[in-house]
Design a protein around this motif. Structure first.
Motif: not given
Length: 319
Positions: A212-217, A264-268, A271-272
């Motif tokens: 959830l830390d990676l793909v949660g709301d 935020d872009e680097e985190i995104k 996650i991918e």
């Protein structure tokens, strides 16, 4: 069937309120997180386990509340250690009241848990419950220390991770189930089966938190998505990825891992990169959930239904 019995949760809530009734800054700080919602899975598990064999709620509610008091004590101190500003959509206790009062508020909840245990009328049961609860507190501290130590190490194995989460998260999932079994006077076979069930849902609980830390709301989970990456947490997902990613992707991940200034872009992008490892973690959860439910088969089919549903809920929850 509703997974969560509202009447039962209401009784748990009333039991918790009894321990923080005073009106002053220390008690206000203690109530801040305790009465801010939360799933109440731990006291609910204690109560459901007890109800497999008995139905005197007055007997199980004090020790069930004790586990939730301990859980909230750990959360207050966790938030201080992690410098977290928000939990359950509210400012954390140390942000709202300052660190000294927050530490005392956590300590108060810890003490109140053992006060709750002293309300168990049967001295033999009280002694057994005390042993279980104190052991779980030791394990939570050991697990938290391991988790913090792992952030600065590059040689963490999956075995290390599973040992850490069995203590940091699992101990306070196993404890309420074991306490419910003690209070209900379960046989050794029944108690062992219930503890095996609890170990697996405890593991699943932490892995789902990691996912959830990676793909949660972020509104539902109450913290920014990807915060574990910024903190450099060695989750099952990260450990699997570092072992299996091709070198180019691994390098990209390592640039972001533990980097509190990551965009935020680097985190995104990170996650991918982790998508296959997220699927790997989901498979572990699925297998653990099926194993957990299998251990309940020695109990009455009707009475075990909610415990089975809780196992599924923990795996499928979105917050």
């Amino acid at each position: 069937m509703e997974i969560f019995d509202k009447d039962l949760l209401s009784k748990i809530e009333e039991e918790l309120k009894k321990h923080v009734e005073k009106e002053d800054i220390l008690y206000d700080a203690s109530k801040h997180l305790l009465l801010a919602g939360g799933k109440r899975i731990r006291p609910y598990l204690a109560t459901l386990t007890y109800m497999l064999k008995k139905d005197n709620l007055d007997e199980i509610l004090p020790p069930a509340a004790a586990v939730e008091l301990i859980h909230n004590y750990t959360l207050i101190h966790d938030d201080i250690m992690d410098n977290d500003d928000e939990r359950r959509g509210k400012p954390t206790v140390h942000v709202e009241y300052g660190e000294p009062i927050a530490i005392l508020a956590g300590d108060l909840l810890y003490a109140k848990a053992f006060e709750a245990i002293s309300n168990i009328e049967d001295p033999k049961k009280a002694h057994e419950v005390l042993k279980v609860l104190s052991k779980s507190c030791v394990e939570v501290c050991e697990g938290q220390a391991m988790d913090m130590e792992f952030e600065d190490r590059d040689d963490i194995s999956l075995d290390d991770y599973f040992e850490m989460i069995s203590k940091k998260t699992g101990a306070l999932i196993v404890a309420p189930v074991e306490i419910g079994a003690i209070m209900a006077e379960c046989t050794e076979e029944e108690k062992n089966a219930l503890c095996e069930y609890a170990k697996r849902i405890g593991m699943t609980f932490q892995i789902q938190d990691d996912i959830l830390d990676l793909v949660g709301d972020n509104k539902k989970i109450g913290k920014p998505v990807g915060s574990d990456i910024k903190e450099g947490k060695k989750t099952v997902i990260i450990i699997h990825a570092l072992k299996n990613l091709p070198s180019e992707k691994k390098e990209k991940l390592l640039k972001v891992l533990g980097n509190s200034n990551a965009t935020d872009e680097e985190i995104k992008e990170a996650i991918e990169i982790l998508s296959d490892s997220i699927d790997y973690a989901k498979n572990i959860m699925k297998n653990a959930t099926e194993e957990a439910k299998a251990y309940l088969k020695i109990f009455d089919a009707e009475k075990r239904k909610r415990l089975e549903a809780i196992a599924d809920f923990i795996m499928d929850r979105i917050y």
